[in-house]
Design a protein around this motif. Structure first.
Motif: not given
Length: 93
Positions: A39-50, A52-55
Protein backbone atom coordinates in the motif's frame (compact mmCIF):
# COMPACT_ATOMS: atom_id res chain seq x y z
CA UNK A 1 21.34 29.27 -49.76
CA UNK A 2 21.37 25.47 -49.97
CA UNK A 3 24.15 25.25 -47.38
CA UNK A 4 22.10 27.25 -44.89
CA UNK A 5 19.16 24.87 -45.29
CA UNK A 6 21.29 21.76 -44.73
CA UNK A 7 22.80 23.34 -41.60
CA UNK A 8 19.28 23.98 -40.29
CA UNK A 9 18.32 20.35 -40.90
CA UNK A 10 21.44 19.10 -39.09
CA UNK A 11 20.86 21.40 -36.12
CA UNK A 12 17.19 20.39 -35.96
CA UNK A 13 18.16 16.72 -36.01
CA UNK A 14 20.62 17.27 -33.18
CA UNK A 15 17.83 18.86 -31.13
CA UNK A 16 15.61 15.82 -31.62
CA UNK A 17 18.49 13.53 -30.64
CA UNK A 18 19.16 15.55 -27.48
CA UNK A 19 15.48 15.44 -26.52
CA UNK A 20 15.38 11.67 -27.04
CA UNK A 21 18.46 11.07 -24.89
CA UNK A 22 17.07 13.30 -22.14
CA UNK A 23 13.71 11.50 -22.19
CA UNK A 24 15.41 8.10 -21.92
CA UNK A 25 17.55 9.08 -18.97
CA UNK A 26 14.80 10.67 -16.88
CA UNK A 27 13.99 9.11 -13.53
CA UNK A 28 11.02 6.74 -13.18
CA UNK A 29 8.17 7.68 -10.84
CA UNK A 30 9.08 7.00 -7.20
CA UNK A 31 6.53 6.37 -4.47
CA UNK A 32 6.75 5.22 -0.87
CA UNK A 33 5.24 1.78 -0.22
CA UNK A 34 4.69 -0.60 2.69
CA UNK A 35 6.73 -3.67 1.61
CA UNK A 36 4.30 -6.11 3.28
CA UNK A 37 0.89 -4.76 2.21
CA UNK A 38 2.15 -3.02 -0.97
CA UNK A 39 0.00 0.00 0.00
CA UNK A 40 1.13 3.56 -0.70
CA UNK A 41 2.55 5.44 2.29
CA UNK A 42 3.32 9.13 2.89
CA UNK A 43 6.76 10.04 1.52
CA UNK A 44 8.17 10.73 5.01
CA UNK A 45 7.80 7.00 5.78
CA UNK A 46 10.65 6.30 3.30
CA UNK A 47 13.06 9.01 4.48
CA UNK A 48 15.56 7.98 7.10
CA UNK A 49 17.28 10.38 9.46
CA UNK A 50 19.77 9.78 12.22
CA UNK A 51 19.81 5.99 11.90
CA UNK A 52 16.01 5.78 12.26
CA UNK A 53 14.58 2.73 10.48
CA UNK A 54 11.80 3.63 8.10
CA UNK A 55 8.56 1.73 7.64
CA UNK A 56 8.41 2.09 3.86
CA UNK A 57 10.51 1.33 0.83
CA UNK A 58 10.63 3.15 -2.49
CA UNK A 59 8.61 1.70 -5.37
CA UNK A 60 9.56 2.78 -8.89
CA UNK A 61 7.23 3.06 -11.89
CA UNK A 62 3.93 1.26 -12.04
CA UNK A 63 0.69 2.68 -10.74
CA UNK A 64 -1.49 2.93 -7.65
CA UNK A 65 -4.77 1.00 -7.79
CA UNK A 66 -8.02 2.48 -6.45
CA UNK A 67 -7.47 0.73 -3.10
CA UNK A 68 -3.96 2.22 -2.73
CA UNK A 69 -2.07 -0.95 -3.74
CA UNK A 70 1.03 -0.57 -5.93
CA UNK A 71 1.30 -2.62 -9.12
CA UNK A 72 3.26 -2.77 -12.37
CA UNK A 73 6.57 -1.45 -11.04
CA UNK A 74 9.46 -2.61 -8.89
CA UNK A 75 11.39 -1.82 -5.72
CA UNK A 76 14.52 -2.15 -7.87
CA UNK A 77 15.05 1.20 -9.60
CA UNK A 78 17.27 -0.27 -12.33
CA UNK A 79 14.53 -2.76 -13.29
CA UNK A 80 12.18 0.06 -14.28
CA UNK A 81 12.47 2.33 -17.29
CA UNK A 82 10.63 5.62 -17.40
CA UNK A 83 10.07 5.26 -21.15
CA UNK A 84 9.65 8.37 -23.23
CA UNK A 85 10.10 9.15 -26.91
CA UNK A 86 12.40 6.57 -28.51
CA UNK A 87 12.64 4.45 -25.37
CA UNK A 88 11.20 1.08 -24.61
CA UNK A 89 9.35 1.00 -21.31
CA UNK A 90 9.65 -2.05 -19.09
CA UNK A 91 8.60 -3.00 -15.64
CA UNK A 92 9.44 -5.77 -13.25
CA UNK A 93 7.79 -7.18 -10.18
Amino acid sequence: MRKLRSSTVILGGMGVLAATITACSSEPDKRCMDPVSRKQLPSYECKSSGGHTTRGTYYYGGSVDSDGTMSGGSTNKSAVSSGGFGCSGSSGG
